[in-house]
Design a protein around this motif. Structure first.
Motif, PDB file in Angstrom:
ATOM      1  N   ARG A 163      -9.642 -14.641 -13.131  1.00  0.00           N
ATOM      2  CA  ARG A 163      -9.006 -13.675 -14.029  1.00  0.00           C
ATOM      3  C   ARG A 163      -7.505 -13.929 -14.106  1.00  0.00           C
ATOM      4  O   ARG A 163      -6.940 -14.653 -13.285  1.00  0.00           O
ATOM      5  N   LEU A 164      -6.901 -13.310 -15.079  1.00  0.00           N
ATOM      6  CA  LEU A 164      -5.445 -13.346 -15.240  1.00  0.00           C
ATOM      7  C   LEU A 164      -4.915 -11.967 -14.847  1.00  0.00           C
ATOM      8  O   LEU A 164      -5.326 -10.959 -15.438  1.00  0.00           O
ATOM      9  N   SER A 165      -4.024 -11.906 -13.856  1.00  0.00           N
ATOM     10  CA  SER A 165      -3.565 -10.613 -13.334  1.00  0.00           C
ATOM     11  C   SER A 165      -2.050 -10.546 -13.297  1.00  0.00           C
ATOM     12  O   SER A 165      -1.359 -11.572 -13.184  1.00  0.00           O
ATOM     13  N   TRP A 166      -1.567  -9.317 -13.378  1.00  0.00           N
ATOM     14  CA  TRP A 166      -0.127  -9.059 -13.264  1.00  0.00           C
ATOM     15  C   TRP A 166       0.055  -7.792 -12.442  1.00  0.00           C
ATOM     16  O   TRP A 166      -0.628  -6.781 -12.675  1.00  0.00           O
ATOM     17  N   LEU A 167       0.976  -7.836 -11.460  1.00  0.00           N
ATOM     18  CA  LEU A 167       1.261  -6.695 -10.586  1.00  0.00           C
ATOM     19  C   LEU A 167       2.765  -6.493 -10.493  1.00  0.00           C
ATOM     20  O   LEU A 167       3.526  -7.459 -10.329  1.00  0.00           O
ATOM     21  N   ASP A 168       3.191  -5.247 -10.618  1.00  0.00           N
ATOM     22  CA  ASP A 168       4.623  -4.971 -10.483  1.00  0.00           C
ATOM     23  C   ASP A 168       4.980  -4.789  -9.008  1.00  0.00           C
ATOM     24  O   ASP A 168       4.122  -4.946  -8.113  1.00  0.00           O
ATOM     25  N   GLY A 169       6.224  -4.432  -8.739  1.00  0.00           N
ATOM     26  CA  GLY A 169       6.684  -4.321  -7.358  1.00  0.00           C
ATOM     27  C   GLY A 169       5.994  -3.230  -6.568  1.00  0.00           C
ATOM     28  O   GLY A 169       5.924  -3.298  -5.323  1.00  0.00           O
ATOM     29  N   GLY A 196       2.810  -2.494  -6.782  1.00  0.00           N
ATOM     30  CA  GLY A 196       1.392  -2.817  -6.593  1.00  0.00           C
ATOM     31  C   GLY A 196       0.497  -2.360  -7.715  1.00  0.00           C
ATOM     32  O   GLY A 196      -0.729  -2.453  -7.609  1.00  0.00           O
ATOM     33  N   LEU A 197       1.095  -1.860  -8.801  1.00  0.00           N
ATOM     34  CA  LEU A 197       0.309  -1.465  -9.969  1.00  0.00           C
ATOM     35  C   LEU A 197       0.285  -2.603 -10.988  1.00  0.00           C
ATOM     36  O   LEU A 197       1.289  -3.297 -11.184  1.00  0.00           O
ATOM     37  N   GLY A 198      -0.838  -2.764 -11.633  1.00  0.00           N
ATOM     38  CA  GLY A 198      -0.920  -3.827 -12.631  1.00  0.00           C
ATOM     39  C   GLY A 198      -2.230  -3.795 -13.388  1.00  0.00           C
ATOM     40  O   GLY A 198      -2.893  -2.766 -13.473  1.00  0.00           O
ATOM     41  N   PHE A 199      -2.614  -4.943 -13.916  1.00  0.00           N
ATOM     42  CA  PHE A 199      -3.837  -5.046 -14.715  1.00  0.00           C
ATOM     43  C   PHE A 199      -4.387  -6.454 -14.598  1.00  0.00           C
ATOM     44  O   PHE A 199      -3.684  -7.387 -14.185  1.00  0.00           O
ATOM     45  N   SER A 200      -5.631  -6.595 -14.976  1.00  0.00           N
ATOM     46  CA  SER A 200      -6.293  -7.904 -14.996  1.00  0.00           C
ATOM     47  C   SER A 200      -6.940  -8.120 -16.360  1.00  0.00           C
ATOM     48  O   SER A 200      -7.421  -7.172 -16.983  1.00  0.00           O
ATOM     49  N   LEU A 201      -6.948  -9.367 -16.788  1.00  0.00           N
ATOM     50  CA  LEU A 201      -7.571  -9.746 -18.056  1.00  0.00           C
ATOM     51  C   LEU A 201      -8.683 -10.748 -17.772  1.00  0.00           C
ATOM     52  O   LEU A 201      -8.466 -11.729 -17.060  1.00  0.00           O
ATOM     53  N   GLU A 202      -9.865 -10.490 -18.322  1.00  0.00           N
ATOM     54  CA  GLU A 202     -10.976 -11.418 -18.181  1.00  0.00           C
ATOM     55  C   GLU A 202     -10.845 -12.510 -19.241  1.00  0.00           C
ATOM     56  O   GLU A 202     -10.533 -12.233 -20.397  1.00  0.00           O
ATOM     57  N   PHE A 232      -4.602  -2.834  -7.111  1.00  0.00           N
ATOM     58  CA  PHE A 232      -5.660  -3.731  -6.637  1.00  0.00           C
ATOM     59  C   PHE A 232      -5.007  -4.907  -5.909  1.00  0.00           C
ATOM     60  O   PHE A 232      -3.836  -5.232  -6.153  1.00  0.00           O
ATOM     61  N   PRO A 233      -5.728  -5.551  -5.015  1.00  0.00           N
ATOM     62  CA  PRO A 233      -5.147  -6.692  -4.287  1.00  0.00           C
ATOM     63  C   PRO A 233      -4.983  -7.895  -5.209  1.00  0.00           C
ATOM     64  O   PRO A 233      -5.827  -8.132  -6.078  1.00  0.00           O
ATOM     65  N   PRO A 234      -3.922  -8.634  -5.060  1.00  0.00           N
ATOM     66  CA  PRO A 234      -3.724  -9.817  -5.905  1.00  0.00           C
ATOM     67  C   PRO A 234      -4.769 -10.882  -5.605  1.00  0.00           C
ATOM     68  O   PRO A 234      -5.276 -10.961  -4.479  1.00  0.00           O
ATOM     69  N   PRO A 235      -5.142 -11.679  -6.590  1.00  0.00           N
ATOM     70  CA  PRO A 235      -6.127 -12.744  -6.357  1.00  0.00           C
ATOM     71  C   PRO A 235      -5.562 -13.806  -5.408  1.00  0.00           C
ATOM     72  O   PRO A 235      -4.372 -14.106  -5.434  1.00  0.00           O
ATOM     73  N   GLY A 236      -6.439 -14.340  -4.580  1.00  0.00           N
ATOM     74  CA  GLY A 236      -6.018 -15.375  -3.638  1.00  0.00           C
ATOM     75  C   GLY A 236      -6.766 -16.667  -3.857  1.00  0.00           C
ATOM     76  O   GLY A 236      -7.368 -16.895  -4.910  1.00  0.00           O
ATOM     77  N   SER A 237      -6.760 -17.513  -2.832  1.00  0.00           N
ATOM     78  CA  SER A 237      -7.396 -18.829  -2.942  1.00  0.00           C
ATOM     79  C   SER A 237      -8.897 -18.715  -3.171  1.00  0.00           C
ATOM     80  O   SER A 237      -9.514 -19.582  -3.794  1.00  0.00           O
ATOM     81  N   ALA A 238      -9.516 -17.639  -2.676  1.00  0.00           N
ATOM     82  CA  ALA A 238     -10.957 -17.459  -2.859  1.00  0.00           C
ATOM     83  C   ALA A 238     -11.327 -17.290  -4.327  1.00  0.00           C
ATOM     84  O   ALA A 238     -12.457 -17.590  -4.725  1.00  0.00           O
TER      85      ALA A 238
END
Length: 227
Positions: free
Chosen positions: A43-49, A51-57, A7-13
């Protein structure tokens, strides 16, 4: 693990507050690799090199803290406790629930550790987490009132809004009683009359105040019969 996705990483929006690269993610003691931690308002997100990762609400996060206890874990890190199951544990949890009683109220818990290569960033990570978590209060923590009936709003009444209970004087109340209520009132009136009379005889005085007190007592009795 199967719960990792792209998933795309969170940005300023999404209100990104902190972006911490070179951060290892550990789930319940199992390393997920090194990637980037994104602390955003949404949300709290983590992505590896890759582009795979997870998000926590945030509503699922029950606890977060900076852990510096090297006996608990060999490196200082940001500890996050989540009320959820992930990956293989999720499959095991579903299988267990089918075997266990459906009335079991035990909530699932997962422990994440985010270990940055630069441990001096931990305070900033923790502060960002606190600020974002505060934007998502738990509705179950709000005070609730078990009373299901209507409440009398004094402030609204003072502003000319809302209704208040109607009370009648002795004469007014008589006209609002049903036939059954009037019969009950006659019996109570006789009982009250005897009781009040005996009190007056003992005191040896019967004043206008005592008469008004007697009528007030009957007015209260009428109000009770009307409820």
């Amino acid at each position: 693990m199967s719960f990792l996705r792209s998933f795309p990483p969170p940005g300023s929006a999404e209100g990104l507050r902190q972006q911490q690269p070179n951060t290892e993610a550990v789930l319940n003691g199992k390393g997920l690799g090194t990637g980037t931690l994104y602390i955003a308002e949404s949300r709290l997100s983590w992505l590896d090199g890759s582009g795979l990762g997870f998000s926590l609400e945030y509503p699922t996060i029950s606890l977060h803290a900076v852990s510096r206890d090297l006996n608990a874990y060999p490196r200082e890190h940001l500890y996050v406790m989540v009320n959820a199951k992930f990956g293989e544990e999720l499959k095991e949890s579903v299988a267990d629930e089918e075997e266990e009683d459906s009335d079991d109220d035990i909530e699932p818990i997962a422990e994440f550790r985010f270990v940055p290569s630069d441990k001096s960033a931990l305070e900033a990570m923790f502060t960002a987490m606190c600020e974002c978590q505060a934007l998502h209060p738990d509705p179950e923590d709000e005070d609730s009132d078990d009373y299901d009936g209507e409440e009398y709003d004094v402030e609204a009444h003072e502003q000319g809004q809302g209704d208040i209970p109607t009370f009648y004087t002795y004469e007014e109340g008589l006209s609002h009683l049903t036939a059954e209520g009037q019969a009950t009132l006659e019996r109570l009136e006789g009982m009250l009359s005897q009781s009040v009379s005996s009190q007056y005889n003992m005191a040896g005085v019967r004043t206008e105040d005592s008469i008004r007190d007697y009528e007030d007592l009957l007015a209260v009795t009428i109000a009770v019969l009307q409820t």
